[in-house]
Scaffold this active site. Structure first.
Site, PDB file in Angstrom:
ATOM      1  N   GLY A  23      -0.475   9.114 -25.826  1.00  0.00           N
ATOM      2  CA  GLY A  23      -1.274   8.222 -26.655  1.00  0.00           C
ATOM      3  C   GLY A  23      -2.324   7.487 -25.841  1.00  0.00           C
ATOM      4  N   PHE A  24      -1.875   6.837 -24.753  1.00  0.00           N
ATOM      5  CA  PHE A  24      -2.771   6.106 -23.850  1.00  0.00           C
ATOM      6  C   PHE A  24      -3.644   5.107 -24.597  1.00  0.00           C
ATOM      7  CE2 PHE A  24      -2.191  10.474 -22.164  1.00  0.00           C
ATOM      8  CZ  PHE A  24      -1.332  10.155 -21.127  1.00  0.00           C
ATOM      9  N   GLY A  50       6.047   9.937 -23.973  1.00  0.00           N
ATOM     10  CA  GLY A  50       6.076  10.678 -22.724  1.00  0.00           C
ATOM     11  C   GLY A  50       6.471   9.813 -21.549  1.00  0.00           C
ATOM     12  N   THR A  51       6.779   8.548 -21.830  1.00  0.00           N
ATOM     13  CA  THR A  51       7.058   7.572 -20.774  1.00  0.00           C
ATOM     14  C   THR A  51       8.514   7.550 -20.330  1.00  0.00           C
ATOM     15  OG1 THR A  51       7.157   5.978 -22.584  1.00  0.00           O
ATOM     16  CG2 THR A  51       5.142   6.023 -21.287  1.00  0.00           C
ATOM     17  N   ARG A  92      13.025  -4.756 -11.797  1.00  0.00           N
ATOM     18  CA  ARG A  92      14.078  -3.746 -11.698  1.00  0.00           C
ATOM     19  C   ARG A  92      13.547  -2.408 -12.206  1.00  0.00           C
ATOM     20  NH1 ARG A  92      19.636  -4.335 -11.789  1.00  0.00           N
ATOM     21  NH2 ARG A  92      19.439  -6.505 -12.468  1.00  0.00           N
ATOM     22  N   ASN A 132      14.590   3.596 -14.178  1.00  0.00           N
ATOM     23  CA  ASN A 132      14.741   5.022 -13.862  1.00  0.00           C
ATOM     24  C   ASN A 132      13.641   5.387 -12.875  1.00  0.00           C
ATOM     25  OD1 ASN A 132      14.353   7.918 -13.879  1.00  0.00           O
ATOM     26  ND2 ASN A 132      15.563   8.036 -15.749  1.00  0.00           N
ATOM     27  N   PRO A 133      13.965   5.599 -11.614  1.00  0.00           N
ATOM     28  CA  PRO A 133      12.919   5.862 -10.617  1.00  0.00           C
ATOM     29  C   PRO A 133      12.146   7.143 -10.872  1.00  0.00           C
ATOM     30  CG  PRO A 133      15.116   6.138  -9.665  1.00  0.00           C
ATOM     31  CD  PRO A 133      15.307   5.512 -11.007  1.00  0.00           C
ATOM     32  N   LYS A 139      10.105  -5.091 -15.385  1.00  0.00           N
ATOM     33  CA  LYS A 139       8.742  -5.276 -15.888  1.00  0.00           C
ATOM     34  C   LYS A 139       8.117  -3.913 -16.177  1.00  0.00           C
ATOM     35  CE  LYS A 139       7.480  -8.096 -12.399  1.00  0.00           C
ATOM     36  NZ  LYS A 139       6.757  -9.136 -11.604  1.00  0.00           N
ATOM     37  N   GLU A 157       1.241   1.291 -16.871  1.00  0.00           N
ATOM     38  CA  GLU A 157      -0.205   1.236 -16.653  1.00  0.00           C
ATOM     39  C   GLU A 157      -0.585   0.772 -15.249  1.00  0.00           C
ATOM     40  OE1 GLU A 157      -1.859   0.072 -21.044  1.00  0.00           O
ATOM     41  OE2 GLU A 157      -0.491  -1.336 -20.091  1.00  0.00           O
TER      42      GLU A 157
END
Length: 728
Positions: free
Chosen positions: A240-241, A468-469, A613, A616-617, A686, A690
């Site tokens: 989407g962006f 997609g994030t 924190r 998910n890396p 956080k 972006e």
């Protein structure tokens, strides 16, 4: 059961650190990944019901007042069912979080490509052919110019402190430069598409949207119906962006057509239509003034931005959003100036504000470092403020120094600062550049429902989306961690307004806000289990389907005799005002610039980021990689071009709007700093979606200068601009 929490004070409990399952903050694969790579995840235009009709837009060839249209040939074609037009069609797409209908009305044409009519037919080919036969009678009318001209300076967009002019006059070193960035398009992989179907007064719209709780109200308002009669389903979104934050023309048109025909109607916009009639990032002109002493410490900061949008739009690209708090400097002038144009609507594109604002400001900081003879990393370190200098309030956290230090070490930054154009490999000039990264952090209201089954499974439900994030993965991990379950025992259901309203995906607040509501729902379930065991929630350990407390280990099936359900709700509170919340980072880049052709190749790039924190890396790293790739495009290739005669988009497809491809993108490395921010939310996390773009292009432009001595201030740095300056 429900648990509501308003974020009025810092949460220092570190509750997630005390969980025992070991699922959260691991690089877990996306649970929906196999569906996506196998083509079985159903995107907006793929869930086509039986009897679905197809709609194709006929669009305005010029601006003015629509006096009439000739659709005789279209209506006479076999298979054409109806042609939709009128004042309910959207003129503009909705801005993010609008929560009401955007500007409507097909008769007033304010940009070339504006949808005026929708042809509905048995199949797509017929609808497209019929749409091409329609002609429009559009008369001249009073409209905004097609190129930016006269600007206004809204009072609420201007601020000043101290005396910047005096600071500039007295500075040992100063910079006063103007930078320009072009319009950008979000260029999401999946074009905008909607399928609308009515059942009596009830509408179900299958669409590609980011913020469903707002989109539902926007669509209902545009149609003149009760929001309770509207359901939006969007389980998978192909990017989407920002372009899908609010409803776009195809959603309303599909709903109107479906209501008139009594059949489901699908409308999928072509790539050219997406470029013409959804969102663009405004072009910007930015003047940056910096005043510093001989040691490079800032005493003055000036940042003015000139942007544009359509008439009646209230969104202005927030170019200077991060400038007030990024660096020190007691004398300041910061302002935004707006003009109206007859161009495609300007709105949110990934990281509105910082993507272009931080980029230009960080180029100016590099110019200051060069003029002062100070290493660019050291210059930035010297200007990190102890608190937000614009509002005199503390930072919730400020990891810029740590990002600069760690990033420089990871990249192998050469602080000896070689002179520009001093390194050569054959015909290639080699240079390094860097820039800071910063993005505001926001918490939004969000709800989620979690149901725990005695058999040791859980279901998470919220209308939050995954664009997609990695939302499916993160919410799965969070619920599994708090409830002591394997990740495979958790099912996450997203993208349906029948579920509790989540925050939506946008503004980098999705995972932290929606995640906080899941956290609270799970905390409520934990309290119920703790009560059943006669202990406190803090004393309870849930692991591998067992409830453990006071030297007892009991299967969940013995604690629960029926499914247990709880809804968690997070609400923004005083922490959003009491402290300055932001995410931080630093970019480092090496480029090679061909001395014969002016071509720039990014050879390597590194980013170090801090965003509380990390849940998910793997997904966090992916977001940073994507943001830095965005930065490569912004620096070198991306430019939405408008014809100055009428404002129409000239390069409206991927053949002419040049996105970076594999050959343009080197091996990018990402480092994620360990951090907890108790002011952000109960998870101490956080947003990071972006941050990776906010200044990335500046590192590349600064590296080009170090390689060649050429300072490109008009983005992108296409080879003609570089070569022309090299020739001089």
């Amino acid at each position: 059961m429900n648990l509501h929490h308003k974020m009025d004070e810092a949460d220092r409990r570190n509750r997630l650190d005390e969980m025992a399952q070991g699922v959260l903050s691991t690089p877990m694969d996306r649970p929906e990944g196999p569906l996506k790579v196998s083509g079985t995840a159903t995107y907006a235009h793929e869930a086509q019901p039986d009897g679905m009709l197809h709609g194709v837009f006929a669009r305005a060839p010029r601006i003015g007042r629509l006096m009439g249209m000739d659709d005789t040939a279209a209506r006479g074609m076999d298979g054409v069912k109806t042609i939709i037009s009128g004042e309910r069609l959207l003129r503009n797409p909705a801005q993010g979080t609008a929560n009401e209908a955007p500007v409507q009305g097909a008769s007033d044409v304010h940009y070339v490509g504006q949808p005026i009519a929708l042809v509905v037919a048995d199949n797509f080919e017929t609808a497209r052919a019929a749409a091409q036969t329609i002609s429009f009678d559009i008369a001249d009318a009073d409209r905004a110019p097609s190129t930016p001209r006269d600007y206004e300076s809204p009072d609420d967009q201007q601020s000043s402190q101290g005396d910047l002019d005096r600071a500039m006059n007295e500075a040992a070193v100063s910079i006063d430069q103007t930078y320009t960035t072009p319009s950008h398009n979000s260029a999401a992989m999946e074009p905008h598409a909607s399928i609308a179907q009515w059942d009596g007064e009830k509408l179900v719209l299958r669409g590609s949207y980011q913020m469903l709780k707002y989109n539902r109200n926007e669509l209902a308002d545009a149609l003149g119906v009760d929001p309770e009669n509207v359901r939006i389903v969007s389980p998978y979104v192909g990017g989407g962006f920002g372009s899908k934050l609010g409803i776009a023309p195809e959603a309303v048109a599909a709903a109107l057509a479906a209501r008139e025909t009594g059949h489901p109607v699908g409308v999928a916009m072509t790539r050219q239509q997406v470029f013409e009639s959804t969102m663009r990032r405004s072009e910007t002109r930015q003047r940056v003034r910096l005043a510093a002493d001989a040691d490079g410490r800032l005493s003055g900061v000036g940042h003015d931005a000139w942007v544009s949008n359509l008439p009646e739009e209230t969104f202005f690209e927030p170019v200077t959003q991060a400038t007030p708090f990024t660096y020190r400097g007691e004398n300041r002038v910061i302002g935004t100036h707006v003009t109206r144009v007859s161009r495609t609507c300007a709105g949110s594109v990934r990281a509105p504000g910082e993507a272009v604002g931080v980029t230009c400001f960080e180029i100016a900081m590099d110019e200051l470092a060069h003029a002062a003879g100070i290493d660019p990393v050291e210059l930035r370190r010297r200007n990190i403020a102890e608190q937000d200098p614009s509002e005199n309030k503390p930072y919730s956290s400020n990891k810029l120094d740590a990002a600069l230090t760690s990033g420089a070490a990871a990249f192998g930054w050469d602080d000896s600062r070689p002179e520009p154009a001093s390194r050569r490999e054959g015909e290639w000039l080699i240079g390094q550049g860097m820039a800071s990264a910063v993005r505001v952090n926001t918490l939004m209201g969000s709800k989620a429902r979690v149901t725990l089954d005695p058999g040791g499974t859980a279901v998470v439900e919220t209308d939050m989306t995954d664009i997609g994030t990695g939302t499916y993965a993160i919410l799965t991990q969070l619920a599994a961690e708090m409830l002591g379950l394997e990740s495979g025992a958790v099912e996450v259901r997203l993208g349906d307004t029948d579920h509790p309203p989540g925050s939506g995906s946008g503004g980098s607040w999705g995972a932290s806000s929606a995640g906080s509501s899941v956290f609270l729902a799970c905390q409520s379930l934990r309290r119920h289990i703790a009560d059943a065991l006669g202990t406190s929630e803090e004393n309870l350990t849930l692991k591998d389907g067992q409830a453990i407390a006071d030297n007892r280990s009991v299967p969940l099936s013995e604690v629960l005799d029926a499914p247990l359900e709880s809804t968690g709700e997070i609400e923004p509170g005083d922490t959003g005002d009491d402290v300055r919340q932001a995410t931080w980072g630093a970019y480092f880049c090496e480029v090679a610039v061909n001395s014969v052709t002016g071509e720039t190749r990014v050879r390597r790039m590194h980013g170090t980021f801090a965003a509380g924190r990390i849940l998910n890396p793997k997904t966090a790293r992916s977001q940073c990689l994507g943001g830095m790739t965005f930065g490569i495009g912004m620096a070198l290739t991306e430019e939405l071009m408008h014809d100055p005669r009428d404002g129409h988009v000239v390069n409206r497809d991927f053949a002419e709007y040049h996105l970076p491809v594999n050959a343009d993108v080197p091996q990018i490395t990402v480092e994620l700093l360990d951090e907890r921010d108790p002011w952000a939310n109960p998870m101490q996390a956080k947003g990071i979606g972006e941050l990776g773009i906010c200044g990335a292009a500046a590192a590349i432009l600064n590296a080009i200068h170090n390689a060649t001595g050429v300072r490109v201030r008009d983005l992108p740095a296409t080879l003609d601009k570089v070569l022309a300056e090299m020739a001089d």
